[in-house]
Write an enzyme that holds these catalytic residues in place. Structure first.
Site, PDB file in Angstrom:
ATOM      1  CG  HIS A 122      23.670  23.774  75.516  1.00 34.42           C
ATOM      2  ND1 HIS A 122      23.472  22.424  75.253  1.00 34.42           N
ATOM      3  CD2 HIS A 122      23.880  24.359  74.305  1.00 34.42           C
ATOM      4  CE1 HIS A 122      23.545  22.225  73.949  1.00 34.42           C
ATOM      5  NE2 HIS A 122      23.805  23.360  73.348  1.00 34.42           N
TER       6      HIS A 122
HETATM    7  C1  LIG Z   1      26.389  38.771  46.616  1.00 30.44           C
HETATM    8  C2  LIG Z   1      27.277  37.746  47.241  1.00 30.44           C
HETATM    9  C3  LIG Z   1      27.545  36.493  46.480  1.00 30.44           C
HETATM   10  C4  LIG Z   1      27.828  37.853  48.461  1.00 30.44           C
HETATM   11  C5  LIG Z   1      28.170  39.143  49.105  1.00 30.44           C
HETATM   12  C6  LIG Z   1      27.595  39.196  50.495  1.00 30.44           C
HETATM   13  C7  LIG Z   1      28.136  38.121  51.405  1.00 30.44           C
HETATM   14  C8  LIG Z   1      29.570  38.110  51.763  1.00 30.44           C
HETATM   15  C9  LIG Z   1      27.254  37.184  51.842  1.00 30.44           C
HETATM   16  C10 LIG Z   1      27.662  36.134  52.838  1.00 30.44           C
HETATM   17  C11 LIG Z   1      26.972  34.817  52.501  1.00 30.44           C
HETATM   18  C12 LIG Z   1      27.244  33.849  53.603  1.00 30.44           C
HETATM   19  C13 LIG Z   1      28.628  33.518  53.924  1.00 30.44           C
HETATM   20  C14 LIG Z   1      26.190  33.356  54.268  1.00 30.44           C
HETATM   21  C15 LIG Z   1      26.397  32.412  55.357  1.00 30.44           C
HETATM   22  C16 LIG Z   1      25.312  31.963  55.984  1.00 30.44           C
HETATM   23  C17 LIG Z   1      25.388  31.035  57.076  1.00 30.44           C
HETATM   24  C18 LIG Z   1      26.677  30.443  57.453  1.00 30.44           C
HETATM   25  C19 LIG Z   1      24.225  30.747  57.700  1.00 30.44           C
HETATM   26  C20 LIG Z   1      24.146  29.861  58.819  1.00 30.44           C
HETATM   27  C21 LIG Z   1      22.940  29.710  59.406  1.00 30.44           C
HETATM   28  C22 LIG Z   1      22.823  28.817  60.530  1.00 30.44           C
HETATM   29  C23 LIG Z   1      21.627  28.511  61.099  1.00 30.44           C
HETATM   30  C24 LIG Z   1      20.346  29.068  60.664  1.00 30.44           C
HETATM   31  C25 LIG Z   1      21.679  27.577  62.189  1.00 30.44           C
HETATM   32  C26 LIG Z   1      20.572  27.166  62.843  1.00 30.44           C
HETATM   33  C27 LIG Z   1      20.790  26.205  63.921  1.00 30.44           C
HETATM   34  C28 LIG Z   1      19.813  25.701  64.698  1.00 30.44           C
HETATM   35  C29 LIG Z   1      18.386  26.074  64.547  1.00 30.44           C
HETATM   36  C30 LIG Z   1      20.242  24.764  65.690  1.00 30.44           C
HETATM   37  C31 LIG Z   1      19.395  24.082  66.506  1.00 30.44           C
HETATM   38  C32 LIG Z   1      20.022  23.164  67.433  1.00 30.44           C
HETATM   39  C33 LIG Z   1      19.328  22.352  68.263  1.00 30.44           C
HETATM   40  C34 LIG Z   1      17.869  22.318  68.335  1.00 30.44           C
HETATM   41  C35 LIG Z   1      20.150  21.514  69.116  1.00 30.44           C
HETATM   42  C36 LIG Z   1      19.621  20.677  70.016  1.00 30.44           C
HETATM   43  C37 LIG Z   1      20.593  19.895  70.862  1.00 30.44           C
HETATM   44  C38 LIG Z   1      20.490  20.256  72.327  1.00 30.44           C
HETATM   45  C39 LIG Z   1      19.379  19.459  72.955  1.00 30.44           C
HETATM   46  C40 LIG Z   1      20.252  21.750  72.539  1.00 30.44           C
HETATM   47  O1  LIG Z   1      21.736  19.913  72.898  1.00 30.44           O
END
Ligand SMILES: CC(C)=CCC/C(C)=C/CC/C(C)=C/C=C/C(C)=C/C=C/C=C(C)/C=C/C=C(C)/C=C/C=C(C)/C=C/CC(C)(C)O
Ligand SMILES: C[S@@+](CC[C@H](N)C(=O)[O-])C[C@H]1O[C@@H](n2cnc3c(N)ncnc32)[C@H](O)[C@@H]1O
Length: 377
Positions: free
Chosen positions: A285
């Site tokens: 990408h």
């Molecule tokens: C009450 C309780 C204890 C629970 C019951 C409810 C329950 C089961 C809750 C679930 C909890 C849980 C498992 C939460 C999990 C959350 C997760 C895994 C969140 C993950 C979030 C990920 C994010 C925000 C990722 C963001 C990534 C970004 C912004 C990536 C950017 C990448 C870039 C800029 C890459 C650049 C490289 C290029 C140039 C594009 O190649």
């Protein structure tokens, strides 16, 4: 599979009429007032209003998160409940500013009130459990600088700003000395675990003997595969200065005997041969269609009969995660000045054009972070 484009003229006409009628209704202030008052439609009206408000206020939310990360507020709460005054002293903000930040963060589930103290909220806890997100939030300063005038960015066709300078290779392939490749290589290594976990759970790497990770950065993905699959010989093909970072990492991790570094540019150097699995993790990408297709063709030529290519990256039009594709990576890569997010359908079509016989999408637990497509030589 991404949604197919509607081609049937009768269905197209019916949908056109339906959308026109729907949009007239949704744009009607009388209908909006009715829907918000009627007990049957009120939940939907409130949910849609909240969604639109979040879209409008998104940058304010992002900057609230950025302040939580920059001040170390979430880390301070990682150790347990803290009062506002205690936090203020630790994060070097006046109590009034700390309280304002805590209240905003609580509204976003980053923190929660607990009596007279504050604790991590569900979003804050999940964020701390995923290495690299905090680094991405801090990195967004560059992206937001480029998006300060989004129309100008779109009008000039992208690039030319802070991100293009950060991803030096995006403008001058093969460029990059140790100093210039360090920031993006570190950022990728920090966010690699999110992607590696999805990819390792989606595919059985042990079925292969030798794996080449093209654009493997400083070896984060290879190190994750090495920890999971003892039998695999592993290699990274990346720009020379980046390859040296991978070499240092492998020596430090005791992997020097199992790994090979191929320094070079896939835009000018041949893809190394002798590997029955080649991986592209967050690489395709980054590149415009012509470069991406040439790379896929070169990989097809370098693989032996029966060899396989695995592509892992966030993809456009991912069901339930659409904004992560075209809204986030679409603008991010435009600002970077190279590449675009592609749907699973587009990637598989490119693979067929490059000569690959069989392509498959492998399910991942969190498609929002990455999806996996494999293709057979
Ligand atoms: C009450 C309780 C204890 C629970 C019951 C409810 C329950 C089961 C809750 C679930 C909890 C849980 C498992 C939460 C999990 C959350 C997760 C895994 C969140 C993950 C979030 C990920 C994010 C925000 C990722 C963001 C990534 C970004 C912004 C990536 C950017 C990448 C870039 C800029 C890459 C650049 C490289 C290029 C140039 C594009 O190649
Ligand atoms: C977005 S990073 C992904 C790194 C790693 N695969 C990951 O997921 O963390 C893209 C990688 O491609 C490498 N790269 C960019 N252009 C390249 C080229 N022409 N030849 C070889 N590697 C290149 C960069 O140095 C960088 O390591």
């Amino acid at each position: 599979m991404s949604k197919p484009v509607l081609r049937n003229p009768i269905l197209l006409s019916a949908r056109t009429s339906w959308l026109a009628w729907r949009n007239r209704l949704l744009a009607s202030s009388r209908f909006q007032r009715f829907a918000a008052r009627c007990w049957l439609t009120r939940p939907i009206a409130r949910s849609r209003a909240r969604g639109l408000f979040d879209l409008v206020a998104g940058f304010v939310y992002s900057q609230t998160l950025a302040a939580c990360i920059a001040t170390g507020l979430l880390d301070r709460l990682g150790g347990g409940p803290q009062t506002c005054d205690a936090l203020a002293a630790q994060i070097d903000l006046p109590p009034e500013g700390t309280l304002r930040l805590l209240r905003a963060a609580a509204a976003l589930q980053l923190v929660e009130r607990l009596g007279d103290a504050w604790v991590l909220g569900s979003a804050g806890a999940a964020l701390r459990g995923n290495g690299g997100i905090a680094e991405m939030v801090a990195h967004h300063g560059l992206l937001y600088a480029d998006l300060a005038d989004p129309v100008a960015l779109l009008r000039r066709g992208g690039g030319g700003g802070a991100l293009a300078g950060y991803w030096g290779y995006a403008e001058a392939p093969g460029a990059g000395d140790a100093e210039s490749v360090a920031p993006y290589s570190r950022l990728m290594a920090a966010s690699q675990p999110l992607v590696a976990a999805q990819t390792l759970d989606a595919y059985r790497f042990a079925r292969h003997r030798r794996m080449l990770d093209i654009g493997g950065g400083e070896g984060g993905f290879v190190a994750s595969v090495a920890a999971r699959v003892a039998s695999l010989e592993l290699a990274v093909f990346d720009l020379p200065a980046v390859g040296e970072r991978a070499r240092a990492r492998f020596v430090a991790a005791g992997l020097a005997g199992r790994t090979t570094i191929h320094p070079g540019s896939f835009r000018s150097d041949p893809v190394p041969r002798g590997y029955d699995l080649i991986t592209l993790v967050r690489v395709l990408h980054d590149h415009d269609d012509s470069v991406a297709l040439a790379l896929l063709r070169a990989i097809h030529a370098a693989l032996p009969p029966g060899g396989r290519l695995l592509i892992a990256e966030p993809m456009a039009q991912t069901p339930g995660a659409e904004p992560a594709g075209d809204a986030y990576f679409g603008l991010y890569l435009l600002a970077m000045g190279s590449g675009r997010p592609r749907s699973e359908t587009e990637i598989r079509a490119m693979l067929r054009t490059a000569g690959f016989s069989r392509t498959r999408l492998l399910p991942t637990a969190l498609p929002i972070t990455c999806r996996v497509v494999i293709a057979d030589r």
